[in-house]
Design a protein around this motif. Structure first.
Motif, short mmCIF file in Angstrom:
data_model
loop_
_atom_site.label_atom_id
_atom_site.label_comp_id
_atom_site.label_asym_id
_atom_site.label_seq_id
_atom_site.Cartn_x
_atom_site.Cartn_y
_atom_site.Cartn_z
N LYS A 146 0.84 -1.20 0.00
CA LYS A 146 0.00 0.00 0.00
C LYS A 146 0.87 1.26 0.00
N LYS A 147 1.88 1.27 0.83
CA LYS A 147 2.78 2.42 0.91
C LYS A 147 3.55 2.59 -0.40
N THR A 148 3.95 1.48 -0.99
CA THR A 148 4.74 1.53 -2.24
C THR A 148 3.96 2.17 -3.37
N ILE A 149 2.73 1.70 -3.60
CA ILE A 149 1.97 2.24 -4.75
C ILE A 149 1.60 3.70 -4.54
N LYS A 150 1.48 4.13 -3.28
CA LYS A 150 1.20 5.55 -3.02
C LYS A 150 2.39 6.43 -3.39
N MET A 151 3.58 5.85 -3.43
CA MET A 151 4.79 6.62 -3.74
C MET A 151 5.08 6.68 -5.25
N LEU A 152 4.30 5.95 -6.04
CA LEU A 152 4.56 5.88 -7.47
C LEU A 152 3.76 6.93 -8.23
N LEU B 55 1.71 -6.68 -10.73
CA LEU B 55 1.53 -7.90 -9.96
C LEU B 55 2.83 -8.14 -9.19
N LEU B 56 2.71 -8.43 -7.90
CA LEU B 56 3.89 -8.62 -7.06
C LEU B 56 3.69 -9.85 -6.18
N ILE B 57 4.74 -10.67 -6.08
CA ILE B 57 4.72 -11.80 -5.16
C ILE B 57 5.91 -11.67 -4.21
N THR B 58 5.74 -12.20 -3.00
CA THR B 58 6.80 -12.06 -2.00
C THR B 58 6.78 -13.24 -1.03
N LYS B 59 7.95 -13.62 -0.57
CA LYS B 59 8.05 -14.68 0.44
C LYS B 59 7.43 -14.25 1.76
N PHE C 49 -0.17 -9.75 -4.97
CA PHE C 49 -0.60 -8.37 -4.82
C PHE C 49 -0.78 -7.74 -6.21
N PHE C 50 -1.74 -6.84 -6.31
CA PHE C 50 -2.02 -6.20 -7.59
C PHE C 50 -2.39 -4.73 -7.39
N ALA C 51 -2.16 -3.92 -8.43
CA ALA C 51 -2.55 -2.52 -8.41
C ALA C 51 -2.70 -2.03 -9.85
N LYS C 52 -3.61 -1.09 -10.04
CA LYS C 52 -3.89 -0.59 -11.40
C LYS C 52 -4.09 0.92 -11.41
N LYS C 53 -3.38 1.58 -12.31
CA LYS C 53 -3.59 3.01 -12.53
C LYS C 53 -3.15 3.35 -13.95
N GLY C 54 -4.09 3.56 -14.83
CA GLY C 54 -3.78 4.02 -16.18
C GLY C 54 -3.33 2.95 -17.15
N SER C 55 -3.22 1.70 -16.69
CA SER C 55 -2.82 0.60 -17.57
C SER C 55 -3.72 -0.58 -17.24
N PRO C 56 -4.24 -1.31 -18.24
CA PRO C 56 -5.28 -2.30 -17.98
C PRO C 56 -4.81 -3.51 -17.18
N LEU C 57 -5.70 -3.99 -16.32
CA LEU C 57 -5.44 -5.21 -15.55
C LEU C 57 -6.80 -5.82 -15.16
N ASP D 65 -6.68 3.24 -9.51
CA ASP D 65 -6.52 3.38 -8.06
C ASP D 65 -7.08 2.20 -7.26
N GLU D 66 -7.46 1.12 -7.96
CA GLU D 66 -7.85 -0.09 -7.25
C GLU D 66 -6.61 -0.96 -7.03
N TRP D 67 -6.55 -1.58 -5.87
CA TRP D 67 -5.42 -2.43 -5.53
C TRP D 67 -5.87 -3.47 -4.51
N GLY D 68 -5.00 -4.40 -4.22
CA GLY D 68 -5.34 -5.40 -3.22
C GLY D 68 -4.49 -6.64 -3.37
N TRP D 69 -5.04 -7.78 -2.96
CA TRP D 69 -4.33 -9.03 -3.10
C TRP D 69 -5.34 -10.17 -3.17
N VAL D 70 -4.90 -11.29 -3.71
CA VAL D 70 -5.74 -12.49 -3.70
C VAL D 70 -4.98 -13.59 -2.98
N ASP D 71 -5.71 -14.35 -2.19
CA ASP D 71 -5.19 -15.59 -1.61
C ASP D 71 -6.23 -16.66 -1.93
#
Length: 589
Positions: free
Chosen positions: A145-151, A158-162, A169-177, A208-214
């Protein structure tokens, strides 16, 4: 342009990622890669060039128990097309794929470097994963959340992490997803095509939509929790196959007859033009029209200008979107703002649409992709109904754009050209003997120092489009010119190695255009004339059908110029579906 896929909870993760990326090849790319969470490891495999190179590398990797993954096809914007610059980009414990451009990446990169963070690529995308890891303080969701606010800029991420071992994790602004839901998990893609057959319904992410799926989807707009809105996905994947043709472009040229019937269905009636999407009230108080578009769509807009001004008597300005967005145009409230885009994601066109909306203008989109950014932004939309167009050089989308503008001109002028429109559709049916003739003619046109396509009135924009098609896929220099302008400079280039394609209408300025052709012949240019009347003096001649309507001539000439460009390019050994340096959907400036 760059394509994204991802999945979590699906059975064959590697298969989906590769097949999904193949469905996105039409966008244009120079490298590809995947990142797969396999037990406690994130395995990143990347390759330059065709997807076959990536497939070969993946076959050599042993997977123990892959849980989820993300994939990407890259079209270089920052940094050369190398394996290091290819996506996904990896940090110490995370990986990311990204479409778009991070405008403040240099500023962020400089700050991170000062804090001791090391970078290995030239891309803006690597900043995202390094920034995420710098922001991680024990909570992956807060770090994202903090990262995408800084962009700043445009992105689909799409981001994955250990640190969140069961989430994407996903986020969209100005490019389709798009995120799609299936019984066995969730799938991501940057367009519908990769999702067909894997899922039945999808949520088209808004800016400006973002979030994650599990095991479920967690969706936010800014800081607000929202519910996803799932819509049914298309079910027909066969339309995206080659169907026995050598190239998608060839298939799409042949499809134009059926596509135009679909485009006009229920709209072109014996009682006149009917649009379910708009009504006459929408056009009340409109005294001016601005058409904003890029490339092929811009050429379609120029045809629309001739038609609307002639028939509806409304002033029309056609603007190159990349120029318009940085000007300070005079936008009055009596102006209708029309944007034209095949993909609905063309960045410059989308920005001009937002500019017009901000100025309070009525907006209308002519677009081929429902649920695209431009469709969602515009007040009203007339869909082109061209179906999936995979060839980078647009053919059937251009045909439907011009047809839609012709119908709109009739609609605004209360004019009924029902029979002429049907006649124009009929002449787009490809005559195989004509195609064979063009194949043989193409031998003559592979050398020389360039092409001029010439025409007058509506045939001038067609000359521009014919020249664009040729240069896109053959890499031969070509220009479109108004026929009457040749003597104002360009005729200095005339010699036997200058090829001229003359679009000679029997219905508009025939004698004047013929005179312009004679001027070029007299100076030894090699001339191919396309007309219903035989012109003996020119080197080559392609005959079209006799008609009393210039738009019927237009559509028949359009098919011929498309076939000529394709056959010249094939003769030169080029991949006409994926020409170098180009992309199907231009989602960056």
């Amino acid at each position: 342009m760059c394509g994204i896929v991802g999945c979590i909870g699906c059975e064959n993760i590697v298969d989906y990622l590769i097949e999904g990326l193949k469905e996105l090849e039409y966008r244009g790319y120079d490298s590809a890669g995947v990142a797969i969470k396999d037990k406690n490891e994130i395995k990143v495999i990347k390759a330059v060039g065709k997807l076959k190179n990536l497939e070969d590398k993946i076959k050599k990797v042993k997977f123990k128990k892959p849980k989820y993954g993300i994939g990407h096809t890259r079209w270089a914007t920052h940094g050369k097309p190398t394996e290091i610059n290819a996506h996904p980009h990896k940090g110490e414990f995370s990986a990311v794929v990204h479409n778009g451009i991070i405008e403040n990446y240099q500023e962020l990169k400089k700050k991170l470097k000062k804090d001791g963070v090391e970078f290995i690529s030239q891309t803006d995308t690597e900043v995202i994963v390094k920034l995420f890891e710098a922001n991680y303080k024990g909570d992956a969701k807060e770090a994202f959340k903090k990262t995408i606010k800084m962009l700043d800029g445009a992105y689909a991420i799409l981001l994955i992490t250990k640190k969140a071992p069961n989430a994407i994790f996903f986020a969209k602004k100005g490019s389709p997803l798009i995120v799609a839901k299936a019984e066995n998990g969730f799938y991501f893609a940057s367009s519908d095509a990769p999702l067909i057959g894997y899922a039945n319904e999808a949520h088209y992410l808004e800016d400006d939509e973002w979030g994650w799926v599990d095991n479920e989807i967690h969706l936010y707009r800014d800081c607000e929790v929202i519910s996803p809105y799932f819509k049914a996905l298309p079910t027909n994947k066969e339309s995206a196959k080659k169907g026995g043709f050598r190239f998608y472009m060839e298939k799409e040229i042949y499809e134009q007859f059926e596509v135009l019937k679909e485009n006009t269905l229920g709209r072109n009636t014996k009682e006149g033009i009917k649009f379910e999407e708009v009504d006459k009230k929408f056009f009340e108080g409109i005294n001016n029209i601005i058409i904003s578009a890029c490339g092929t769509s811009y050429h379609a807009g120029l045809v629309g200008k001739y038609l609307i001004e002639r028939d509806a008597k409304i002033r029309v300005n056609v603007e190159v979107a990349s120029e318009l967005r940085y000007r300070e145009p005079l936008l009055s409230q009596d102006t209708l703002f029309i944007v034209i885009s095949q993909s609905g994601e063309t960045a410059d066109t989308l920005e001009t649409l937002k500019m017009a909306k901000k100025a309070g203008l009525k907006t209308l989109a002519l677009c081929n992709v429902d649920n695209s950014s431009i469709v969602r932004e515009a007040d009203k939309t007339i869909l082109l109904r061209a179906g999936i167009e995979k060839g980078v050089a647009s053919t059937k989308a251009f045909a439907t754009q011009v047809m839609t503008l012709w119908m709109l001109s009739n609609y605004l002028a209360n004019k009924n050209e029902y029979y002429a429109i049907n006649e124009a559709i009929e002449v787009t049916k490809v005559d195989t003997s004509l195609h064979e003739k063009i194949k043989r003619l193409s031998k003559r046109y592979t050398k020389g120092h360039g092409f001029f396509y010439i025409g007058r009135d509506i045939f001038f924009p067609l000359a521009l489009e014919g020249a664009l098609k040729l240069k896109e896929i053959s890499y031969i220099h070509a220009e479109g010119y108004p026929a009457g302008e040749m003597k104002h400079g360009p005729i200095a280039l005339a010699d036997p190695d200058l090829y001229v394609v003359a679009l000679l209408s029997k219905n508009i300025l025939f004698d004047k255009t013929k005179s312009n052709i004679e001027e070029l012949v007299a100076r030894d240019a090699t001339v191919l004339t396309i007309s219903s009347e035989y012109i003996e003096m020119t080197d080559d001649f392609i005959r079209i059908n006799e008609t009393n309507h210039p738009m019927v001539e237009f559509f028949e000439m359009m098919v011929i110029t498309q076939l000529l460009a394709m056959e010249v390019a094939i003769r030169m050994g080029n991949d006409v579906d994926m020409p170098r340096n180009l992309a199907k959907s231009v989602t960056v400036e």
